[in-house]
Design an enzyme around this catalytic site. Sequence first.
Site, PDB file in Angstrom:
ATOM      1  N   ASP A  23      -7.529  60.505  90.344  1.00 11.69           N
ATOM      2  CA  ASP A  23      -7.354  60.086  88.814  1.00 11.69           C
ATOM      3  C   ASP A  23      -8.432  58.632  89.109  1.00 11.69           C
ATOM      4  OD1 ASP A  23      -8.264  58.738  86.730  1.00 11.69           O
ATOM      5  OD2 ASP A  23      -6.652  59.364  85.598  1.00 11.69           O
ATOM      6  N   ASP A 119     -14.112  61.052  85.990  1.00 16.92           N
ATOM      7  CA  ASP A 119     -13.373  60.854  87.181  1.00 16.92           C
ATOM      8  C   ASP A 119     -12.396  61.284  87.308  1.00 16.92           C
ATOM      9  OD1 ASP A 119     -12.670  60.508  84.438  1.00 16.92           O
ATOM     10  OD2 ASP A 119     -11.692  58.669  84.261  1.00 16.92           O
ATOM     11  N   GLU A 120     -12.629  62.651  87.215  1.00 15.80           N
ATOM     12  CA  GLU A 120     -10.789  63.228  87.681  1.00 15.80           C
ATOM     13  C   GLU A 120     -11.089  64.754  88.717  1.00 15.80           C
ATOM     14  OE1 GLU A 120      -7.361  64.148  84.757  1.00 15.80           O
ATOM     15  OE2 GLU A 120      -8.847  62.002  83.220  1.00 15.80           O
TER      16      GLU A 120
END
Length: 425
Positions: A23, A119-120
């Site tokens: 993350d 973003d993950e």
Amino acid sequence: MDKLSKPYNNGMKASDRTILHVDCDAFYASVECLLNPSLRGKPVAVIGDPELRHGIVLAKSQEAKRFGVQTGDAIWQAQQKCRNITFVPAHFDQYLKFSHLTKEIFSDYSDRCESFGLDESWIDLTGCTQLFGNGETVANQIRSRVKRELGITASVGVSFNKVFAKLGSDMNKPDGTTVIPYNGFREKVWPLPVKDLLYVGRATTNKLKSYGISTIGALAQTPVEFLEWRFGKIGRMLWMFANGLDTSPVSNIGAKSLIKSIGNSTTAPRDLITDEDIKITLYALCESVAERLRAHGFRCRVVQITIRDNSLFSYERQKKLQRPACTSQELFEAAFSLYQRHKNGLPVRSLGVRAGNLLLLDAVQLSLYPDVAKVQGRERLEEAVDEIRSRFGHYALQRGIMLTDRQLAINPIDDHVIHPIGFLQ
């Protein structure tokens, strides 16, 4: 047997799996601070365009977070919490670029890498640990490389399933690694508040608390029959999550999820009052949906619209088409007829158009019937427009109606907010 309770392939045990969840910390804000070093160390919030009534906080820096600024706050709320906060507009092209760069790093360790938004990502290291080291070692290598090569930080969770790996990535932020082992996960996970578990939102948290369930451990020890009775299938799923029984696989790099529908929506820069206002906005949305239908080789058999009026009341209506369609004109005609039939007389704040019941047609036989031939000619025309816009920009060609109100003539393909990909496919 439901999806979550299926055994692992080849008789693999849960303890044999090594799953990472990476993350990127305060991703949008971190990218903005990297591109503009003068923002570093300051409370920063990335916001949508206030003039288009998208003026909320999309992301915040760690410094802003310490003042209590939250994603989803209105601009005025963020200013109340942090008087010297700096607002910056979102630059999604840059976020996409950095997201792609992170995936390039992950691919050095495994070909099983699944995105969960920009973003993950989950990474399945099962079978790769002899090459690169155990999960914690690889997690620390990835954090180091993201920081060194991209200039941002990431937090990583390491566990034996996707749910606990994601839980771990939230436990030691920023720039930390958390391991949740198969043996001992109860000691580490069960004391945590139930809201920390994937898919336990605010409403579910409150409902669980009304039954005296406030921790993940309490959820795990609640009879599954009771949870199914109160929450349906989601109750069983959350019970399995809490007990470490998630068996969902990590998709391969490049694997595409089954596309069930294609849609787009927008909050208008001003309330839509006249039919002309509605037409301009619907045409913009239908063009973006139709372009994506053609890009994926789909036609749709159902068109759905979502309407939110200025009292914030929302409703959806859908219509089945006489024949599968992929042109903006056909989508518009269906969407506008739905609007006219179901409008409630109040000004419209936001509109959405969705194409559903998709049909994959790689080749369509040409027809001599005038109506079908006309549609096929329109498809070729819109494909030509797609090509021109891809070369010279969206506004190189526009419908005449778009020129009557440039404020409403948005480009929903480039100007939309990017949302995370769902975990449940």
